[in-house]
Design a protein around this motif. Structure first.
Motif, PDB file in Angstrom:
ATOM      1  N   ARG A  52      41.176  41.870  53.838  1.00 22.09           N
ATOM      2  CA  ARG A  52      42.376  42.687  53.578  1.00 22.09           C
ATOM      3  C   ARG A  52      43.603  41.801  53.339  1.00 22.09           C
ATOM      4  N   GLU A  53      43.678  40.670  54.033  1.00 22.02           N
ATOM      5  CA  GLU A  53      44.789  39.737  53.818  1.00 22.02           C
ATOM      6  C   GLU A  53      44.771  39.190  52.394  1.00 22.02           C
ATOM      7  N   VAL A  54      43.585  38.789  51.922  1.00 24.78           N
ATOM      8  CA  VAL A  54      43.467  38.287  50.548  1.00 24.78           C
ATOM      9  C   VAL A  54      43.806  39.386  49.550  1.00 24.78           C
ATOM     10  N   GLY A  55      43.312  40.604  49.786  1.00 28.22           N
ATOM     11  CA  GLY A  55      43.579  41.709  48.881  1.00 28.22           C
ATOM     12  C   GLY A  55      45.057  41.980  48.730  1.00 28.22           C
ATOM     13  N   ALA A  56      45.804  41.958  49.837  1.00 32.71           N
ATOM     14  CA  ALA A  56      47.242  42.198  49.777  1.00 32.71           C
ATOM     15  C   ALA A  56      47.971  41.051  49.075  1.00 32.71           C
ATOM     16  N   SER A  57      47.528  39.812  49.316  1.00 32.87           N
ATOM     17  CA  SER A  57      48.189  38.650  48.708  1.00 32.87           C
ATOM     18  C   SER A  57      47.995  38.606  47.203  1.00 32.87           C
ATOM     19  N   GLN A  58      46.826  39.043  46.749  1.00 31.90           N
ATOM     20  CA  GLN A  58      46.518  38.971  45.309  1.00 31.90           C
ATOM     21  C   GLN A  58      47.296  39.995  44.495  1.00 31.90           C
ATOM     22  N   ASP A  59      47.776  41.045  45.130  1.00 34.34           N
ATOM     23  CA  ASP A  59      48.402  42.137  44.382  1.00 34.34           C
ATOM     24  C   ASP A  59      49.582  41.663  43.543  1.00 34.34           C
ATOM     25  N   ARG A  60      50.358  40.689  44.037  1.00 31.65           N
ATOM     26  CA  ARG A  60      51.515  40.225  43.274  1.00 31.65           C
ATOM     27  C   ARG A  60      51.079  39.519  41.993  1.00 31.65           C
ATOM     28  N   VAL A  61      50.032  38.699  42.073  1.00 29.17           N
ATOM     29  CA  VAL A  61      49.535  38.030  40.869  1.00 29.17           C
ATOM     30  C   VAL A  61      49.037  39.068  39.868  1.00 29.17           C
ATOM     31  N   ILE A  62      48.283  40.043  40.359  1.00 29.01           N
ATOM     32  CA  ILE A  62      47.734  41.074  39.472  1.00 29.01           C
ATOM     33  C   ILE A  62      48.846  41.857  38.794  1.00 29.01           C
ATOM     34  N   SER A  63      49.952  42.086  39.507  1.00 27.17           N
ATOM     35  CA  SER A  63      51.057  42.862  38.924  1.00 27.17           C
ATOM     36  C   SER A  63      51.726  42.137  37.761  1.00 27.17           C
ATOM     37  N   LEU A  64      51.541  40.818  37.651  1.00 31.07           N
ATOM     38  CA  LEU A  64      52.149  40.043  36.565  1.00 31.07           C
ATOM     39  C   LEU A  64      51.282  40.003  35.318  1.00 31.07           C
ATOM     40  N   LEU A  65      50.051  40.496  35.397  1.00 29.88           N
ATOM     41  CA  LEU A  65      49.122  40.395  34.273  1.00 29.88           C
ATOM     42  C   LEU A  65      49.305  41.568  33.310  1.00 29.88           C
ATOM     43  N   PRO A  66      48.912  41.397  32.042  1.00 30.12           N
ATOM     44  CA  PRO A  66      48.973  42.503  31.077  1.00 30.12           C
ATOM     45  C   PRO A  66      48.074  43.667  31.501  1.00 30.12           C
ATOM     46  N   ASP A  67      48.279  44.809  30.852  1.00 32.82           N
ATOM     47  CA  ASP A  67      47.493  45.998  31.188  1.00 32.82           C
ATOM     48  C   ASP A  67      46.012  45.813  30.858  1.00 32.82           C
ATOM     49  N   GLN A  68      45.720  45.067  29.788  1.00 35.69           N
ATOM     50  CA  GLN A  68      44.339  44.896  29.355  1.00 35.69           C
ATOM     51  C   GLN A  68      43.974  43.414  29.299  1.00 35.69           C
ATOM     52  N   PRO A  69      42.767  43.049  29.729  1.00 43.07           N
ATOM     53  CA  PRO A  69      42.328  41.657  29.590  1.00 43.07           C
ATOM     54  C   PRO A  69      41.922  41.354  28.153  1.00 43.07           C
ATOM     55  N   ASN A  70      41.811  40.072  27.841  1.00 42.76           N
ATOM     56  CA  ASN A  70      41.308  39.681  26.528  1.00 42.76           C
ATOM     57  C   ASN A  70      39.790  39.691  26.479  1.00 42.76           C
ATOM     58  N   GLU A  71      39.182  39.498  27.636  1.00 44.27           N
ATOM     59  CA  GLU A  71      37.729  39.392  27.682  1.00 44.27           C
ATOM     60  C   GLU A  71      37.218  40.058  28.953  1.00 44.27           C
ATOM     61  N   ARG A  72      36.099  40.736  28.842  1.00 42.00           N
ATOM     62  CA  ARG A  72      35.487  41.370  30.011  1.00 42.00           C
ATOM     63  C   ARG A  72      33.988  41.104  29.994  1.00 42.00           C
ATOM     64  N   LEU A  73      33.499  40.477  31.049  1.00 43.50           N
ATOM     65  CA  LEU A  73      32.074  40.218  31.208  1.00 43.50           C
ATOM     66  C   LEU A  73      31.557  41.103  32.325  1.00 43.50           C
ATOM     67  N   VAL A  74      30.509  41.857  32.044  1.00 43.56           N
ATOM     68  CA  VAL A  74      29.937  42.769  33.035  1.00 43.56           C
ATOM     69  C   VAL A  74      28.493  42.358  33.295  1.00 43.56           C
TER      70      VAL A  74
END
Length: 529
Positions: free
Chosen positions: A499-521
């Motif tokens: 949960r600590e990592v999840g909360a910390s990562q949110d700020r980085v994620i908020s700076l990213l564009p709405d869509q990625p350039n590449e998605r691997l599933v």
């Protein structure tokens, strides 16, 4: 009967809905993937200006320039004719001016192939350029394309002189269509209509996913007028040239697909899975109702048998009581006191027993309770009652994952398979803690040597592992790295660490564009050790 009819009707409706969804999905037109500006912009950050430089002792000056693009962080492809002056005149040098906020550096010529108009340059100082992906395979001979480079007529229109070109500026992007593949001047070329001019030579011709399909070389002459058709050296020439010079570029031979298409397919997939889950639930409900009816019939039969047995015992005991009472009366008349006592005791016991047997007969109202107890016992026997341990003893399994091309958007290169150890508390390979936020396991990776941010996600329930890659510009990447530097990722430590990592990562994620350039599933299953 009402329950059985309702379940049957529900199954029929479910089948009809699934059939309708399948028909609509099959009938829906397959829309072509339109060029994503984010993909083109990401590729453009790896395009450079190639400048032929002179030095008269007092100052460094530009003689001419063309374009080029990175095939590795420090190696660049351009046209042979762009660097020909430097080949012919050893006093001239080659300068490399990146598109994205770095200082110009000198380049060293690695190889020149005049036959197919290709040249390979290596930077003499690190630029760490983002390499472009090259489309492999035969490819299409039609469709939208984008030319990227530094046309001189645009420089003149902006009032830039030859000295100004030593400063980083974004390359020019022009759109057109691929018009076919044809050999020209003894090498394989692509004919297209994405305008190029002097200065564009050596720049990439991109498909809709930002992958290189050719190296722009020259235009068709049209009686002095602006050329309407243009030629690019095809990847049939480019890839062998690179491999001959020990360059292993990023290649991709898959069809170009848009994220909009993938997202629509995922929604349809979710709808199908939801309908199938509903169908499975309806089938389970119908099976449960059928089993309940079977148990009820068995329980009712047992109850009737038990009640009849109770009444029979009560009747028998009453008969014994009557016999005992009669014998006691006769014994009393004859003065046999001991026989009277024995017969009287038997009579009393028989009457009490008859009453108990009659009263203890099972009531029909207990039938439902018996049915539910039997069902509960059967369900508990079928359930997996294993409990996932917590903390350091959480269950760990090795996952074997296979790339699902149909669900992926691959603009670069990707591993066909990968393995990792997954711990129920989100620890990967016994050292990397994934974050837990909003019920989702994820890990954000912001490298120091690559112009991309990757978010890896894993769903233990479905076995889906995905990687979204965001190709960022210099300023956006600096912000992401700053946000990532604001926190330290704890070692694997259970749900609190997750949960600590999840909360910390949110700020980085908020700076990213709405869509990625590449998605691997990837689709993952447990791997037997």
């Amino acid at each position: 009967m009402v329950t059985q009819l309702s379940a049957r009707h529900t199954r029929i409706v479910t089948h009809l809905l699934i059939a309708c969804i399948a028909i609509l999905a099959a009938a829906a037109p397959i829309m072509p993937a339109h060029a994503d500006p984010a993909d083109i912009n990401a590729a453009a950050r790896g395009v450079v200006r190639v400048v032929i430089v002179g030095d008269d002792g007092d100052e460094v000056y530009a003689v001419s320039h063309g374009s080029g693009f990175a095939v590795s962080p420090e190696r660049i492809i351009t046209n042979a004719h762009v660097v020909q002056e430097a080949v012919d005149d050893p006093s001239l040098s080659i300068g490399i001016v990146p598109a994205d906020g770095e200082n110009a550096v000198y380049g060293r010529l690695i190889s020149v192939s005049p036959r197919n108009d290709l040249a390979l340059i290596e930077t003499t100082s690190p630029l760490n350029l983002p390499p472009l992906s090259i489309a492999s395979g035969n490819g299409a001979d039609s469709g939208p394309v984008v030319s990227v480079g530094y046309p001189m007529n645009v420089d003149r229109a902006q009032g830039l002189n030859m000295e100004d070109i030593f400063h980083s500026t974004p390359p020019v992007k022009s759109t057109g269509f691929l018009s076919g593949r044809r050999p020209s001047r003894d090498f394989d070329t692509l004919l297209h209509t994405a305008p190029i001019a002097r200065g564009n030579s050596g720049g990439p011709l991109l498909d809709e996913c930002g992958r290189v399909i050719g190296v722009n070389s020259f235009g068709a002459e049209s009686g002095g007028a602006d050329a309407e058709f243009f030629f690019a050296v095809s990847t049939r020439e480019l890839l062998p040239f690179l491999r001959a010079n020990d360059v292993s570029p990023k290649t991709n031979g898959l069809a170009c697909r848009s994220l909009a298409d993938l997202n629509q397919e995922e929604r349809q997939r979710a709808q199908r899975e939801q309908m199938m889950a509903q169908q499975k639930a309806n089938q389970a409900e119908a099976a449960l109702a059928h089993r309940r009816d079977e148990i009820r019939r068995t329980v009712n039969y047992t109850l009737i048998s038990e009640r009849e047995d109770g009444m029979a015992i009560a009747l028998l005991l009453l008969i014994i009581a009557l016999g005992g009472g009669g014998y006691a009366v006769l014994s009393h008349r004859e003065g046999k006191r001991r026989a009277v006592a024995i017969a009287g005791g038997i009579t009393i016991l028989s009457v009490v027993g008859a009453m108990i047997s009659w009263i203890s007969r099972p009531d029909f109202s207990s039938a439902q309770d018996r049915v539910e107890r039997v069902l509960r016992a059967e369900m508990e026997a079928e359930e997996d009652t294993g409990v996932i341990p917590a903390g350091d003893t959480a269950q760990q399994v090795t996952k074997q994952c296979t790339l699902d091309v149909s669900r992926s958007r691959i603009t670069g290169s990707a591993n066909d398979s990968l393995d990792f150890k997954w711990n129920d508390n989100g620890c990967v390979n016994e050292r990397t803690q994934y974050g837990l936020s909003n019920g989702e396991w994820s890990r954000v990776f912001v490298p120091s040597s690559e112009a991309a941010v990757t978010i890896s996600r894993f769903d233990p329930q479905s076995g889906k592992y995905s990687m979204d890659r965001y190709l960022l510009g210099r300023d956006d990447l600096a912000k992401a790295r700053e946000a990532r530097g604001d926190y330290q990722t704890p070692e694997c430590g259970g749900l609190d660490a997750a949960r600590e990592v999840g909360a910390s990562q949110d700020r980085v994620i908020s700076l990213l564009p709405d869509q990625p350039n590449e998605r691997l599933v990837y689709s993952c299953t447990d791997k037997s050790e």
